[in-house]
Scaffold this motif. Structure first.
Motif, PDB file in Angstrom:
ATOM      1  N   UNK A 379       0.804  -1.219   0.000  1.00 16.77           N
ATOM      2  CA  UNK A 379       0.000   0.000   0.000  1.00 16.77           C
ATOM      3  C   UNK A 379       0.840   1.274   0.000  1.00 16.77           C
ATOM      4  N   UNK A 380       2.153   1.106  -0.136  1.00 15.35           N
ATOM      5  CA  UNK A 380       3.032   2.267  -0.042  1.00 15.35           C
ATOM      6  C   UNK A 380       3.143   2.978  -1.387  1.00 15.35           C
ATOM      7  N   UNK A 381       2.986   4.287  -1.361  1.00 16.01           N
ATOM      8  CA  UNK A 381       3.037   5.086  -2.579  1.00 16.01           C
ATOM      9  C   UNK A 381       4.404   5.726  -2.774  1.00 16.01           C
ATOM     10  N   UNK A 382       4.964   6.265  -1.687  1.00 17.44           N
ATOM     11  CA  UNK A 382       6.182   7.091  -1.778  1.00 17.44           C
ATOM     12  C   UNK A 382       7.303   6.404  -2.546  1.00 17.44           C
ATOM     13  N   UNK A 383       7.535   5.133  -2.247  1.00 21.24           N
ATOM     14  CA  UNK A 383       8.686   4.446  -2.838  1.00 21.24           C
ATOM     15  C   UNK A 383       8.569   4.350  -4.356  1.00 21.24           C
ATOM     16  N   UNK A 384       7.356   4.388  -4.860  1.00 18.41           N
ATOM     17  CA  UNK A 384       7.167   4.239  -6.313  1.00 18.41           C
ATOM     18  C   UNK A 384       7.821   5.377  -7.093  1.00 18.41           C
ATOM     19  N   UNK A 385       7.891   6.545  -6.471  1.00 22.15           N
ATOM     20  CA  UNK A 385       8.456   7.696  -7.181  1.00 22.15           C
ATOM     21  C   UNK A 385       9.944   7.502  -7.478  1.00 22.15           C
ATOM     22  N   UNK A 386      10.576   6.665  -6.691  1.00 21.08           N
ATOM     23  CA  UNK A 386      12.018   6.465  -6.862  1.00 21.08           C
ATOM     24  C   UNK A 386      12.330   5.106  -7.487  1.00 21.08           C
ATOM     25  N   UNK A 387      11.293   4.423  -7.920  1.00 20.62           N
ATOM     26  CA  UNK A 387      11.457   3.071  -8.454  1.00 20.62           C
ATOM     27  C   UNK A 387      11.840   3.115  -9.928  1.00 20.62           C
ATOM     28  N   UNK A 388      12.917   2.432 -10.296  1.00 21.41           N
ATOM     29  CA  UNK A 388      13.229   2.283 -11.714  1.00 21.41           C
ATOM     30  C   UNK A 388      13.347   0.819 -12.113  1.00 21.41           C
ATOM     31  N   UNK A 389      13.074  -0.071 -11.154  1.00 23.67           N
ATOM     32  CA  UNK A 389      13.209  -1.493 -11.438  1.00 23.67           C
ATOM     33  C   UNK A 389      12.455  -2.291 -10.381  1.00 23.67           C
TER      34      UNK A 389
ATOM     35  N   UNK B 160      12.767  19.451  -6.695  1.00 21.44           N
ATOM     36  CA  UNK B 160      12.685  20.230  -7.931  1.00 21.44           C
ATOM     37  C   UNK B 160      13.624  19.591  -8.961  1.00 21.44           C
ATOM     38  N   UNK B 161      13.159  19.492 -10.190  1.00 25.95           N
ATOM     39  CA  UNK B 161      14.010  18.906 -11.234  1.00 25.95           C
ATOM     40  C   UNK B 161      13.803  17.416 -11.435  1.00 25.95           C
ATOM     41  N   UNK B 162      13.008  16.784 -10.559  1.00 29.35           N
ATOM     42  CA  UNK B 162      12.710  15.359 -10.734  1.00 29.35           C
ATOM     43  C   UNK B 162      11.827  15.170 -11.957  1.00 29.35           C
ATOM     44  N   UNK B 163      12.131  14.181 -12.771  1.00 30.55           N
ATOM     45  CA  UNK B 163      11.274  13.886 -13.915  1.00 30.55           C
ATOM     46  C   UNK B 163      10.007  13.182 -13.430  1.00 30.55           C
ATOM     47  N   UNK B 164       8.882  13.611 -13.953  1.00 24.27           N
ATOM     48  CA  UNK B 164       7.603  13.046 -13.515  1.00 24.27           C
ATOM     49  C   UNK B 164       7.359  11.720 -14.229  1.00 24.27           C
ATOM     50  N   UNK B 165       7.235  10.649 -13.437  1.00 19.49           N
ATOM     51  CA  UNK B 165       6.998   9.306 -13.970  1.00 19.49           C
ATOM     52  C   UNK B 165       5.778   8.728 -13.246  1.00 19.49           C
ATOM     53  N   UNK B 166       5.396   7.489 -13.513  1.00 22.78           N
ATOM     54  CA  UNK B 166       4.177   6.953 -12.874  1.00 22.78           C
ATOM     55  C   UNK B 166       4.181   7.072 -11.347  1.00 22.78           C
ATOM     56  N   UNK B 167       5.304   6.773 -10.723  1.00 23.16           N
ATOM     57  CA  UNK B 167       5.372   6.855  -9.266  1.00 23.16           C
ATOM     58  C   UNK B 167       5.244   8.282  -8.757  1.00 23.16           C
ATOM     59  N   UNK B 168       5.854   9.224  -9.467  1.00 14.94           N
ATOM     60  CA  UNK B 168       5.743  10.639  -9.079  1.00 14.94           C
ATOM     61  C   UNK B 168       4.290  11.106  -9.222  1.00 14.94           C
ATOM     62  N   UNK B 169       3.632  10.664 -10.282  1.00 16.86           N
ATOM     63  CA  UNK B 169       2.210  10.990 -10.464  1.00 16.86           C
ATOM     64  C   UNK B 169       1.403  10.523  -9.248  1.00 16.86           C
ATOM     65  N   UNK B 170       1.684   9.308  -8.787  1.00 16.68           N
ATOM     66  CA  UNK B 170       0.953   8.767  -7.633  1.00 16.68           C
ATOM     67  C   UNK B 170       1.172   9.638  -6.402  1.00 16.68           C
ATOM     68  N   UNK B 171       2.403  10.092  -6.217  1.00 18.00           N
ATOM     69  CA  UNK B 171       2.715  10.952  -5.070  1.00 18.00           C
ATOM     70  C   UNK B 171       1.978  12.294  -5.182  1.00 18.00           C
ATOM     71  N   UNK B 172       2.026  12.891  -6.361  1.00 15.57           N
ATOM     72  CA  UNK B 172       1.369  14.191  -6.557  1.00 15.57           C
ATOM     73  C   UNK B 172      -0.126  14.087  -6.263  1.00 15.57           C
ATOM     74  N   UNK B 173      -0.755  13.022  -6.759  1.00 11.00           N
ATOM     75  CA  UNK B 173      -2.194  12.850  -6.538  1.00 11.00           C
ATOM     76  C   UNK B 173      -2.489  12.604  -5.063  1.00 11.00           C
ATOM     77  N   UNK B 174      -1.671  11.798  -4.430  1.00  8.46           N
ATOM     78  CA  UNK B 174      -1.855  11.485  -3.012  1.00  8.46           C
ATOM     79  C   UNK B 174      -1.893  12.759  -2.172  1.00  8.46           C
ATOM     80  N   UNK B 175      -1.044  13.723  -2.517  1.00  4.09           N
ATOM     81  CA  UNK B 175      -0.965  14.953  -1.736  1.00  4.09           C
ATOM     82  C   UNK B 175      -1.850  16.061  -2.298  1.00  4.09           C
TER      83      UNK B 175
END
Lengths: 422, 422
Positions: A379-389, B160-175
């Motif tokens: 259920x964790x969301x945060x880690x997904x933002x840094x996931x590349x694999x 700042x400067x992070x590329x927005x990917x699926x995980x970043x999208x999830x974080x943005x929506x969560x907050x």
């Protein structure tokens, strides 16, 4: 009503999905619109490349034989009979001890078999005529690009299903493909379900969470090459969901729902599929996260019932939905690029289910290392933002230690694998 | 007029470019429009995640103490006092030997300190009341996600400067970031020069080639995160070029030209820069391909005079232009991700200049291997389509052998490096 579900092994689940016949479509777009799309046909060379034997550098075109005896003690002189700018074609054939000034990319005049670079000669003038002085022997083919050395007319240059990148663009333009046949982007409908979901612009409140799955999955769809179509939030009400799915499936190539797939009273996607006479391929997979993934076929189209947990639906999408999208894009290999990497931390607890750990990949001295991207719960969301694999830890009694070699699946990589695991 | 040029070392050239101050801009877009863009501000948590202590699985919330003596010989029974659907909040506190049926994601009722999974209990009915039977001790925190365990309100989540990917999208929506501040895509003007260039839809003819550079570079610009603006073909005429560059620079953030940079009579970009009073940083770099790259500043904006040879301009763009684009996108690391890989072929000829070989990267047993992507001449186009990396062969007297470890720069990778080489 609690249904007892029998989990399918991951490879079996993927096999079932990939065995289902599903065809991509193609369309023709302008070369200026095709970047990042997938080729919808093989690309053949429409002419030799180079089309003509040409100079690889600025210099002077000459006959080898004239320089055979050249040395610093015995310099030779060649008379400049013509000067060619870019795109110009020689009007004169080169005779003994003659030369033509030539530009990078210019067609090599008849009779010449080498180029000497500009920097390697001295220019002198005598009686109003230009001569170049050469103090060394020139080798055959020096600085010449021969007709057809890169490609011959009719050669198969790029396969259908190749992703268009800068180099592919260069090839397409070289061969005059001003219009390019590409794969149509599969349209992927997305529903999220769950009465606990707030919209992104609603204030947060106890007991609820904001919908993040639709944004995440839309981004995953785009990354895979598809076109996401967000269809909205569904309440946990069987009739409403059934009608919505029934109506939506007509307008899309496949449909993703998140939530409503767990083993519980309020979980209703399996009921929806039943009500619509969908053929359920499986409703449980021996994996973590994402074990409650349900995949079904309705009117020949895929329904992916992913978990409502962000990490679980993330993994479920990459393992099960992505390959179908890639297949519709004619990609030769449909699965995430796989490799082996060295675990950078311990996983002291064994798990009967195969785990997909959201991870970050490192290179160190030419070796691949992999680290969990953060808190590893479904259920964790945060880690997904840094996931590349995704690091794959096979299920069983085994625990894993720092230094162990494990399989990793690369998420951002343009490469791919023919199977999910090796 | 032949000008003697002094080549700059690659690292020096890059240093000169990166020391020039250039600022990116930001704009606010809808979350539905921000995918693949770059964050224009740090993203902070706007609430604890989870916002409330919640169930990680479907099951029953209970008090540890009640299960302390449970075993298969001594099962205990808990009375189900409430059933909570998704998004519902408990109305009852749990007393001794009581439990609440709970869904994944539901807020844990007061007094509970663990969840037992649905599958681990038996439900019995007595006198119209539901009870669950538990045959084992439950551990503290089992299947509970605690308030704030992922993130605390105010935590810095993404830079700042992070590329927005699926995980970043999830974080943005969560907050609740329904609007997202992103970096404005730098506008990159592209001119191609050379009288030998045909348009992509013109029939091929002797002495000429089709313009492929503008399509290739536009794609490279997009891959780097910029917005390409194709400005057209320029003839090899000084005045025309000077006026065109002068007019175009006003409307873009930087300008790329290809061709017209070699050491030759017809090569005019250096003359254009001179005519416009541009500050030339360098006009030759000790590298191959791309040695004749010219970089200048005009009215505070970068002018990149890349070679007309496709492979040379390809490499020149990635080494010199890409980092400036990334800087304007606020990326922490602006250079291509670098690693070390094992050469898969011999390079028997040494070269005084550092070579960038268009390459393809492989993984084998967790090791990186690198193979040339095809014919390695600066004017070759075909190999670029299969290129995903550049192998760096340092200049000097050294030749390279299969098995040697060399640096590679990854082209398709979302990762990056803080310096061009290590």
């Amino acid at each position: 009503m609690l249904e007892k579900r029998t989990p399918l092994q991951i490879n079996q689940a993927i096999k079932k999905i990939m065995e289902h016949t599903i065809e991509g479509k193609t369309e023709v777009v302008s070369i200026t619109e095709c970047d990042q799309r997938y080729l919808g046909e093989d690309i053949l060379a429409t002419n030799d490349v180079p089309l003509f034997t040409r100079a690889a550098f600025d210099g002077y075109a000459l006959r080898l034989i004239d320089t055979a005896d050249a040395s610093s003690n015995q310099p030779i002189e060649l008379k400049v009979v013509e000067e060619l700018g870019a795109g110009m074609v020689a009007t004169k054939e080169i005779g003994p001890f003659e030369t033509t000034r030539i530009m990078t990319g210019t067609m090599v005049p008849k009779g010449c078999d080498a180029i000497i670079m500009l920097e390697a000669v001295k220019v002198v003038e005598k009686n109003g005529e230009k001569y170049i002085v050469i103090k060394r022997k020139v080798k055959e083919g020096d600085h010449i690009s021969y007709r057809g050395e890169e490609a011959k007319n009719g050669d198969m240059i790029l396969k259908k299903g190749t992703k268009i990148n800068p180099g592919v663009m260069a090839v397409l333009a070289t061969f005059g493909y001003s219009k390019v046949r590409v794969a149509v982007k599969p349209k992927i409908g997305i529903f999220v379900t769950g009465s606990e979901l707030l919209d992104v612009d609603e204030p947060i409140q106890n007991g609820k969470i904001r919908n993040s799955n639709s944004f995440m999955i839309a981004s995953q769809v785009r990354r895979a090459g598809g076109e996401p179509i967000y269809l909205g939030k569904l309440p946990d009400v069987l009739d409403t969901c059934t009608n919505a799915v029934d109506a939506a499936i007509k307008d899309v190539d496949m449909l993703i729902t998140t939530g409503g797939v767990s083993v519980g009273d309020y979980d209703l996607m399996p009921e929806v599929y039943k009500a619509l006479n969908g053929e359920v391929f499986f409703n449980k997979v021996a994996m973590r996260p994402g074990s409650v993934t349900t995949v079904a076929i309705l009117n020949g189209k895929f329904l992916f019932g992913l978990s409502g947990n962000p990490s679980a639906s993330y993994v479920g999408f990459e393992l099960f939905t992505r390959p179908v999208i890639k297949k519709m894009l004619f990609c030769e290999n449909t699965h995430l690029r796989a490799s082996v990497a060295q675990l950078n931390v311990d996983f002291p607890k064994a798990n009967p289910l195969t785990r997909f750990v959201r991870s970050k990949l490192y290179f160190e001295n030419g070796k691949l290392l992999v680290d969990p991207a953060g808190l590893d719960k479904s259920n964790v969301v945060m880690s997904l933002a840094h996931t590349d694999s995704l690091a794959v830890l096979p299920g069983g009694k085994r625990c894993f230690q720092k230094g162990d070699q494990v399989q990793v699946l690369l998420l951002d990589d343009e490469g791919s694998s023919d199977t999910m695991s090796r």
